[in-house]
Design a protein around this motif. Sequence first.
Motif, PDB file in Angstrom:
ATOM      1  N   GLY A 174       0.848  -1.197  -0.026  1.00  0.00           N
ATOM      2  CA  GLY A 174       0.122  -0.023   0.029  1.00  0.00           C
ATOM      3  C   GLY A 174       0.844   1.296   0.031  1.00  0.00           C
ATOM      4  N   SER A 175       0.027   2.509  -0.264  1.00  0.00           N
ATOM      5  CA  SER A 175       0.826   3.637  -0.236  1.00  0.00           C
ATOM      6  C   SER A 175       1.100   4.150   1.236  1.00  0.00           C
ATOM      7  CB  SER A 175      -0.232   4.655  -0.727  1.00  0.00           C
ATOM      8  OG  SER A 175      -1.145   4.889   0.007  1.00  0.00           O
ATOM      9  N   VAL A 176       2.187   5.156   1.378  1.00  0.00           N
ATOM     10  CA  VAL A 176       2.953   5.412   2.604  1.00  0.00           C
ATOM     11  C   VAL A 176       1.721   6.042   3.512  1.00  0.00           C
ATOM     12  CG1 VAL A 176       3.941   7.523   3.529  1.00  0.00           C
ATOM     13  CG2 VAL A 176       5.105   6.225   1.546  1.00  0.00           C
ATOM     14  N   SER A 177       0.725   6.825   3.118  1.00  0.00           N
ATOM     15  CA  SER A 177      -0.012   7.449   4.216  1.00  0.00           C
ATOM     16  C   SER A 177      -1.012   6.401   4.708  1.00  0.00           C
ATOM     17  CB  SER A 177      -0.998   8.742   3.683  1.00  0.00           C
ATOM     18  OG  SER A 177      -1.503   8.415   2.499  1.00  0.00           O
ATOM     19  N   ARG A 178      -1.594   5.638   3.561  1.00  0.00           N
ATOM     20  CA  ARG A 178      -2.402   4.673   4.154  1.00  0.00           C
ATOM     21  C   ARG A 178      -1.972   3.670   5.174  1.00  0.00           C
ATOM     22  NH1 ARG A 178      -6.787   2.009   0.130  1.00  0.00           N
ATOM     23  NH2 ARG A 178      -7.883   3.812   1.030  1.00  0.00           N
ATOM     24  N   VAL A 179      -0.808   3.036   4.738  1.00  0.00           N
ATOM     25  CA  VAL A 179       0.062   2.002   5.522  1.00  0.00           C
ATOM     26  C   VAL A 179       0.288   2.565   6.839  1.00  0.00           C
ATOM     27  CG1 VAL A 179       2.058   0.431   5.737  1.00  0.00           C
ATOM     28  CG2 VAL A 179       0.685   0.705   3.514  1.00  0.00           C
ATOM     29  N   SER A 180       0.705   3.856   6.926  1.00  0.00           N
ATOM     30  CA  SER A 180       1.222   4.406   8.133  1.00  0.00           C
ATOM     31  C   SER A 180       0.087   4.491   9.058  1.00  0.00           C
ATOM     32  CB  SER A 180       1.798   5.659   8.101  1.00  0.00           C
ATOM     33  OG  SER A 180       2.119   6.208   9.408  1.00  0.00           O
ATOM     34  N   ALA A 181      -1.179   4.966   8.404  1.00  0.00           N
ATOM     35  CA  ALA A 181      -2.530   5.166   9.350  1.00  0.00           C
ATOM     36  C   ALA A 181      -2.967   3.853   9.918  1.00  0.00           C
ATOM     37  CB  ALA A 181      -3.497   5.972   8.656  1.00  0.00           C
ATOM     38  N   VAL A 182      -2.856   2.564   8.837  1.00  0.00           N
ATOM     39  CA  VAL A 182      -3.605   1.383   9.242  1.00  0.00           C
ATOM     40  C   VAL A 182      -2.833   0.951  10.346  1.00  0.00           C
ATOM     41  CG1 VAL A 182      -4.230  -0.793   8.468  1.00  0.00           C
ATOM     42  CG2 VAL A 182      -4.834   1.198   6.918  1.00  0.00           C
ATOM     43  N   TRP A 183      -1.293   0.824  10.155  1.00  0.00           N
ATOM     44  CA  TRP A 183      -0.730   0.235  11.171  1.00  0.00           C
ATOM     45  C   TRP A 183      -0.703   0.883  12.556  1.00  0.00           C
ATOM     46  CZ3 TRP A 183       3.897   1.555  14.067  1.00  0.00           C
ATOM     47  CH2 TRP A 183       4.803   0.574  14.310  1.00  0.00           C
ATOM     48  N   ASN A 184      -0.401   2.066  12.458  1.00  0.00           N
ATOM     49  CA  ASN A 184      -0.701   2.829  13.704  1.00  0.00           C
ATOM     50  C   ASN A 184      -2.054   2.805  14.228  1.00  0.00           C
ATOM     51  OD1 ASN A 184       1.937   4.338  14.660  1.00  0.00           O
ATOM     52  ND2 ASN A 184       1.761   4.868  12.217  1.00  0.00           N
ATOM     53  N   LEU A 185      -3.236   2.670  13.660  1.00  0.00           N
ATOM     54  CA  LEU A 185      -4.450   2.312  14.137  1.00  0.00           C
ATOM     55  C   LEU A 185      -4.299   1.110  15.005  1.00  0.00           C
ATOM     56  CD1 LEU A 185      -6.939   3.421  11.118  1.00  0.00           C
ATOM     57  CD2 LEU A 185      -6.892   4.318  13.767  1.00  0.00           C
ATOM     58  N   ALA A 186      -3.893  -0.142  13.990  1.00  0.00           N
ATOM     59  CA  ALA A 186      -3.796  -1.233  15.009  1.00  0.00           C
ATOM     60  C   ALA A 186      -2.956  -1.095  16.072  1.00  0.00           C
ATOM     61  CB  ALA A 186      -3.247  -2.322  13.868  1.00  0.00           C
ATOM     62  N   PHE A 187      -1.933  -0.383  16.193  1.00  0.00           N
ATOM     63  CA  PHE A 187      -1.055  -0.163  17.355  1.00  0.00           C
ATOM     64  C   PHE A 187      -1.892   0.356  18.453  1.00  0.00           C
ATOM     65  CE2 PHE A 187       3.518   0.724  18.331  1.00  0.00           C
ATOM     66  CZ  PHE A 187       3.494   0.579  19.699  1.00  0.00           C
ATOM     67  N   ASP A 188      -2.580   1.450  18.089  1.00  0.00           N
ATOM     68  CA  ASP A 188      -3.136   2.158  19.471  1.00  0.00           C
ATOM     69  C   ASP A 188      -4.542   1.558  19.628  1.00  0.00           C
ATOM     70  OD1 ASP A 188      -0.890   3.972  19.474  1.00  0.00           O
ATOM     71  OD2 ASP A 188      -1.694   4.967  17.861  1.00  0.00           O
ATOM     72  N   ALA A 189      -5.244   1.373  18.584  1.00  0.00           N
ATOM     73  CA  ALA A 189      -6.526   0.710  18.751  1.00  0.00           C
ATOM     74  C   ALA A 189      -6.335  -0.675  19.828  1.00  0.00           C
ATOM     75  CB  ALA A 189      -7.542   0.395  17.675  1.00  0.00           C
ATOM     76  N   GLY A 190      -5.292  -1.264  19.340  1.00  0.00           N
ATOM     77  CA  GLY A 190      -5.107  -2.596  20.135  1.00  0.00           C
ATOM     78  C   GLY A 190      -4.672  -2.127  21.549  1.00  0.00           C
ATOM     79  N   MET A 191      -3.914  -1.251  21.878  1.00  0.00           N
ATOM     80  CA  MET A 191      -3.734  -0.938  23.226  1.00  0.00           C
ATOM     81  C   MET A 191      -4.789  -0.504  23.955  1.00  0.00           C
ATOM     82  SD  MET A 191       0.512   0.569  23.530  1.00  0.00           S
ATOM     83  CE  MET A 191       0.052   2.100  22.419  1.00  0.00           C
ATOM     84  N   GLY A 192      -5.691   0.362  23.278  1.00  0.00           N
ATOM     85  CA  GLY A 192      -7.062   0.847  24.016  1.00  0.00           C
ATOM     86  C   GLY A 192      -8.029  -0.212  24.373  1.00  0.00           C
ATOM     87  N   VAL A 193      -8.158  -1.147  23.378  1.00  0.00           N
ATOM     88  CA  VAL A 193      -8.824  -2.159  23.802  1.00  0.00           C
ATOM     89  C   VAL A 193      -8.319  -3.173  24.821  1.00  0.00           C
ATOM     90  CG1 VAL A 193      -9.925  -4.390  22.540  1.00  0.00           C
ATOM     91  CG2 VAL A 193     -10.012  -2.461  21.236  1.00  0.00           C
TER      92      VAL A 193
END
Length: 382
Positions: free
Chosen positions: A307-326
């Motif tokens: 994927g593209s830079v902005s999309r991959v960075s957003a999705v990966w960091n979403l997984a990072f922080d959503a996982g920690m929050g959950v």
Amino acid sequence: MLTRPMMLMMAVSLSGLLGFYLLFSTVPLYAASGGGGESGAGLSTGAMMLSTVLMELAVPWLLARLGYRAVMALGLVLLGLPALALPLSPALPLVAAVSLLRGGGLGVIVVTGTALTAELVPAERRGEGLGLYGIAVGIPSILGLPLGLWSAGTFGFTPVFLVAGLVPLVGLAAALGLPSTRPARSRGEGGAGLRGLTAPTLVFASVTVAVGVLVTFLPLAGSPELASVALLMQSLGTPAARWWAGRFGDRHGSARLLAPGVLAAAAGMALQVWLDGPVPVVAGMALFGAGFGVLQNATLAVMFERGSVSRVSAVWNLAFDAGMGVGATGFGLLAGHTGYPLGFALVAALVAATLPLTRQAALPPEPAPAGDAPLGKVGKAG
């Protein structure tokens, strides 16, 4: 790779994340001391991760309009200024409001820093570049997590809050030297691109759930002093493993590291069942940190192939922080019914359950859709 923009970007990320990590385990204790109990501790982390996730969804849009420099500065302000209000009261409404604002700043810093790193390093050395960035952003966790807990116990909460608020604001000086460029827009990346990101995202999200549990509840489950040492071991192992995984991935392929990373993280989490044993707790956190670092680099590198830079960075960091929050919020509710040892064992089982997904994540990426902007190209700010 260590160009002036790269050095400035790492300095900005370091200052912002140091302010974040100083309070990551300290704020839950502060909320609990104000009468919030375990649920209040979990809610403080959960609120911050919720706003982080929401902001991460908006960062690609902000970058396309404002550029890297302005967006990074915004993240530093959001991480710093709200922390200065924490000494006013440990009441949950104030703590939650501050956590929401600071979470937005975290979302800005992590997505922008990851995307800019991918832009600045040569494509053939992207894994190593991401590993080098991982070391830089790992330093705040090495210092901040144990230092925040120790300082709060030794000097009280207020000095920690003031330092954590001022450090990100100091980073604004470095942010002024960042490129004002913005990512080039990609076209044609639709459902197929998202499907290619699903398996590595789920693998990574499972281990970030465990991170959210550990940083929030390990100090509450046993000895805070033992937790400080264990979290330090995790913080030391994670960036080192992330850098090693980048060098290995550039030479041999990052996908083959996914399964070993999952196994190490699951085993390290399982050892936390022995809460009063210094050896299993510390050794387990070191093992967990190594697996976490390997998965940080390997999943991100695999996703950048798809994927593209902005999309991959957003999705990966979403997984990072959503996982920690959950992890933090969910475990706060779970622990009251299961107790800490069984709860930690269930989290270890959750991480291990993603092992079959590592094979799917290792499959060759689909060809990029026509019209996608090449990774590493940036458009000039208007």
